[in-house]
Design a protein around this motif. Structure first.
Motif, PDB file in Angstrom:
ATOM      1  N   ILE A 199       0.851  -1.189   0.000  1.00 22.78           N
ATOM      2  CA  ILE A 199       0.000   0.000   0.000  1.00 22.78           C
ATOM      3  C   ILE A 199       0.885   1.236   0.000  1.00 22.78           C
ATOM      4  CG2 ILE A 199      -1.807   1.299   1.190  1.00 22.78           C
ATOM      5  CD1 ILE A 199      -2.615  -1.327   2.563  1.00 22.78           C
ATOM      6  N   GLU A 200       0.746   2.042  -1.044  1.00 18.14           N
ATOM      7  CA  GLU A 200       1.458   3.322  -1.143  1.00 18.14           C
ATOM      8  C   GLU A 200       0.416   4.429  -1.094  1.00 18.14           C
ATOM      9  OE1 GLU A 200       4.642   4.097  -1.260  1.00 18.14           O
ATOM     10  OE2 GLU A 200       5.506   2.111  -1.487  1.00 18.14           O
ATOM     11  N   LYS A 201       0.843   5.639  -0.757  1.00 24.25           N
ATOM     12  CA  LYS A 201      -0.076   6.775  -0.692  1.00 24.25           C
ATOM     13  C   LYS A 201       0.474   7.956  -1.475  1.00 24.25           C
ATOM     14  CE  LYS A 201      -1.469   5.591   3.993  1.00 24.25           C
ATOM     15  NZ  LYS A 201      -1.391   6.004   5.389  1.00 24.25           N
ATOM     16  N   VAL A 202      -0.428   8.679  -2.129  1.00 23.57           N
ATOM     17  CA  VAL A 202      -0.109   9.967  -2.741  1.00 23.57           C
ATOM     18  C   VAL A 202      -1.178  10.945  -2.256  1.00 23.57           C
ATOM     19  CG1 VAL A 202       1.061   8.998  -4.749  1.00 23.57           C
ATOM     20  CG2 VAL A 202      -1.394   9.452  -4.870  1.00 23.57           C
ATOM     21  N   ALA A 203      -0.899  12.238  -2.322  1.00 23.87           N
ATOM     22  CA  ALA A 203      -1.857  13.211  -1.787  1.00 23.87           C
ATOM     23  C   ALA A 203      -1.860  14.515  -2.577  1.00 23.87           C
ATOM     24  CB  ALA A 203      -1.527  13.515  -0.325  1.00 23.87           C
TER      25      ALA A 203
END
Length: 140
Positions: A126-130
């Motif tokens: 699980i990776e996150k971008v914002a």
């Protein structure tokens, strides 16, 4: 007595060399990750101040820096105001892809941080971008 000291010194040196080579091997194994690895050029985009009702979008570019095919199974936003689009086809090692994220600030006010989670078969599943913005009243 000199022979005993010499033998002891040789044994100590052999032990130290063995321990060092095992340590280097462990370090090399940690650095070489097997399988797919998703590496983003950037993980956040700050739009600064935007007027309420403004729609903004950004494309997050990534590379599969791993050794196997990367498959993105899902991409989910934290709210309905944020819509992601992602590649449905696998990304081969060394190849690039893009995740396009749009944010609609209608009905929002103040500091906003719209997080998108990327679910894949990568070593970090699980990776996150914002997308970040500060929504102000229209016409200010």
């Amino acid at each position: 007595m000199k022979k005993l000291i010499l033998i002891f010194a040789m044994a100590f040196t052999a032990f130290a060399v063995q321990a060092q080579s095992e340590s280097e091997k462990a370090t090399a194994e940690k650095e070489e990750v097997k399988g797919p690895v998703i590496t983003f050029d950037e993980t956040e985009k700050d739009f600064g101040e935007i007027s309420q009702g403004t729609k903004v979008e950004h494309t997050f570019k990534f590379t599969n820096t791993g050794t196997e095919v990367l498959k993105i199974s899902n991409v989910a936003a934290t709210c309905g105001c944020t819509v992601p689009k992602w590649p449905k086809e696998p990304v081969a090692p060394g190849k690039t892809g893009e995740i396009k994220v749009s944010f609609n600030s209608a009905g929002k006010m103040g500091k906003q941080r719209s997080v998108v989670r990327i679910y894949s078969n990568a070593s970090e599943p699980i990776e996150k971008v914002a997308l970040i913005s500060n929504v102000t009243k229209s016409g200010r």
